[in-house]
Design an enzyme around this catalytic site. Structure first.
Site, short mmCIF file in Angstrom:
data_model
loop_
_atom_site.label_atom_id
_atom_site.label_comp_id
_atom_site.label_asym_id
_atom_site.label_seq_id
_atom_site.Cartn_x
_atom_site.Cartn_y
_atom_site.Cartn_z
N ASP A 3 0.83 -1.21 0.00
CA ASP A 3 0.00 0.00 0.00
C ASP A 3 0.86 1.26 0.00
O ASP A 3 0.51 2.26 -0.62
CB ASP A 3 -0.91 0.01 1.23
N GLY A 4 1.96 1.19 0.72
CA GLY A 4 2.88 2.33 0.78
C GLY A 4 3.33 2.73 -0.63
O GLY A 4 3.39 3.92 -0.95
N TYR A 50 -4.80 3.32 9.39
CA TYR A 50 -4.67 3.85 10.76
C TYR A 50 -6.03 3.98 11.44
O TYR A 50 -6.21 3.65 12.62
CB TYR A 50 -3.96 5.20 10.67
N SER A 107 -7.10 0.82 13.07
CA SER A 107 -6.33 0.52 14.29
C SER A 107 -6.84 1.33 15.48
O SER A 107 -6.73 0.91 16.62
CB SER A 107 -4.85 0.84 14.10
N ARG A 134 2.64 6.28 -2.47
CA ARG A 134 3.73 7.10 -3.01
C ARG A 134 3.56 7.31 -4.51
O ARG A 134 3.83 8.41 -5.01
CB ARG A 134 5.10 6.48 -2.69
P1 NAP Z 1 3.74 1.72 6.94
O1 NAP Z 1 4.17 2.20 8.26
O2 NAP Z 1 4.53 0.69 6.24
O3 NAP Z 1 2.18 1.30 6.93
C1 NAP Z 1 1.57 0.66 7.97
C2 NAP Z 1 0.64 -0.42 7.46
O4 NAP Z 1 -0.56 0.18 6.92
C3 NAP Z 1 1.23 -1.28 6.33
O5 NAP Z 1 0.96 -2.62 6.64
C4 NAP Z 1 0.45 -0.82 5.10
O6 NAP Z 1 0.30 -1.86 4.14
C5 NAP Z 1 -0.89 -0.53 5.73
N1 NAP Z 1 -1.80 0.31 4.93
C6 NAP Z 1 -1.53 1.46 4.25
N2 NAP Z 1 -2.65 1.91 3.65
C7 NAP Z 1 -3.63 1.02 3.92
C8 NAP Z 1 -5.01 0.95 3.59
N3 NAP Z 1 -5.61 1.90 2.85
N4 NAP Z 1 -5.73 -0.10 4.07
C9 NAP Z 1 -5.17 -1.04 4.84
N5 NAP Z 1 -3.86 -1.02 5.20
C10 NAP Z 1 -3.10 0.00 4.75
O7 NAP Z 1 3.62 3.04 6.00
P2 NAP Z 1 3.06 3.09 4.54
O8 NAP Z 1 3.06 1.75 3.88
O9 NAP Z 1 3.73 4.24 3.88
O10 NAP Z 1 1.52 3.49 4.78
C11 NAP Z 1 1.16 4.73 5.32
C12 NAP Z 1 -0.02 4.48 6.19
O11 NAP Z 1 0.35 3.79 7.37
C13 NAP Z 1 -0.68 5.73 6.71
O12 NAP Z 1 -1.48 6.35 5.73
C14 NAP Z 1 -1.45 5.16 7.89
O13 NAP Z 1 -2.76 4.80 7.53
C15 NAP Z 1 -0.73 3.89 8.26
N6 NAP Z 1 -0.34 3.95 9.67
C16 NAP Z 1 -0.96 3.10 10.52
C17 NAP Z 1 -0.72 3.14 11.89
C18 NAP Z 1 -1.46 2.20 12.78
O14 NAP Z 1 -2.24 1.40 12.28
N7 NAP Z 1 -1.25 2.27 14.08
C19 NAP Z 1 0.18 4.08 12.39
C20 NAP Z 1 0.81 4.93 11.50
C21 NAP Z 1 0.54 4.86 10.13
P3 NAP Z 1 1.54 -2.39 3.23
O15 NAP Z 1 2.30 -3.29 4.13
O16 NAP Z 1 0.89 -3.09 2.09
O17 NAP Z 1 2.34 -1.16 2.82
MN MN Z 2 4.36 0.07 3.95
#
Ligand code: NAP
Ligand code: MN
Length: 266
Positions: free
Chosen positions: A50-51, A165, A168, A55
């Protein structure tokens, strides 16, 4: 003239393998591949998790050229195509065997002492404390004061970001084509002093959400768009509403969202 396809790829081994495979098949089928954003392309392919999709979308400045994701990552909610399905995907694409899904974005307008700025997101915006102290925010929907929030922060999520996020933090799952966005609190405080709604709120696309930070020191507030931190000083308010721009994603299997949900989360 050959049709151009943009391919954006992260640098893990599986992604590079997928890239080579896709490039080889598409070149044989007479497409031209661009590894940078080409505005004349007919399709954007994002390889990774997803990241990588996020991007890719930001890197094109939210282009109207449709996207498709190839999953070589860990989760992949934007990434319908698996490594094993690459050939089938290319054949389906050429035969136009897909539907086009509109992905609605959110926009945040920020007013500082001397500037008015705006940002777009695909997943979510986050306003949170940048320390271990709580933050205080006044929350308005269409200029109606709803609550004064106190806690770690808030998430303002799009429907397609609702599984990230937002989820979560206990927010609801919204199917990506639902019109609206969601306000979800992160560790809100409930006491005689502070009171805010414990459920997340789904706000219609026709409304706006205004947040006024009540902090005396702006240094306490951090602002994040799709996981990227931005630093602004002296913010007087944030205003969130649906973005004018949309992006488009190809959908090959209409049931994929629910199949993927069960597969990845349950
Ligand atoms: P990351 O830190 O690698 O992402 C965290 C996880 O969120 C990864 O497993 C990513 O999937 C997943 N993710 C991203 N978009 C998603 C969506 N629309 N639906 C379900 N899962 C999703 O950073 P990143 O890959 O650049 O993603 C950025 C996103 O991380 C932010 O937009 C935010 O939503 C999320 N995040 C989550 C938390 C939390 O849950 N506590 C905290 C901070 C940020 P992939 O492994 O496929 O990349
Ligand atoms: Mn990621």
């Amino acid at each position: 003239m050959k049709k151009i396809i943009n391919i954006f790829c992260n640098d893990n081994d599986k992604s590079l393998k997928a890239f080579i495979k896709i490039k080889e098949i598409l070149t044989k089928k007479d497409f031209m591949i661009s590894e940078k954003f080409n505005k004349d392309a007919v399709l954007n392919i994002c390889i990774g998790g997803d990241g990588s999709f996020i991007r890719g979308v930001h890197g094109t400045n939210f282009t109207k050229i449709p996207f498709v994701g190839v999953n070589t990552g860990t989760l992949g909610f934007y990434q319908e195509i698996s490594f094993e399905n690459i050939e089938k995907f290319i054949n389906d694409y050429i035969e136009e065997n897909y539907t086009m899904e509109k992905i609605r974005l959110l926009e945040c307008e920020m007013q500082t002492n001397d500037m008015n700025l705006s940002k777009k997101c695909l997943n979510e915006f986050v306003i949170r404390s940048n320390s271990s102290e709580i933050i205080h925010l006044d929350i308005f929907i269409d200029d109606n004061h709803l609550e004064t929030f106190a806690g770690d922060g808030i998430i303002i999520s799009t429907p397609s970001g609702s599984t990230a996020y937002n989820m979560s933090a206990g927010g609801s799952i919204m199917y990506p084509t639902v019109r609206g966005f969601q306000l979800t609190a992160v560790a809100p405080i409930f006491s005689k002093v502070y009171r805010s709604l414990s459920n997340s709120i789904i706000i219609p696309n026709t409304s706006s959400l205004k947040i006024i930070p009540l902090e005396k020191s702006y240094k306490k507030i951090a602002f994040t768009a799709d996981g990227i931190d931005h630093k602004y000083e002296n913010i007087s308010y944030f205003k969130f509403k649906k973005a004018y721009k949309k992006i488009y994603k190809l959908v090959f299997n209409k049931d994929w969202y629910w199949i993927n949900m069960k597969d990845k989360f349950l």
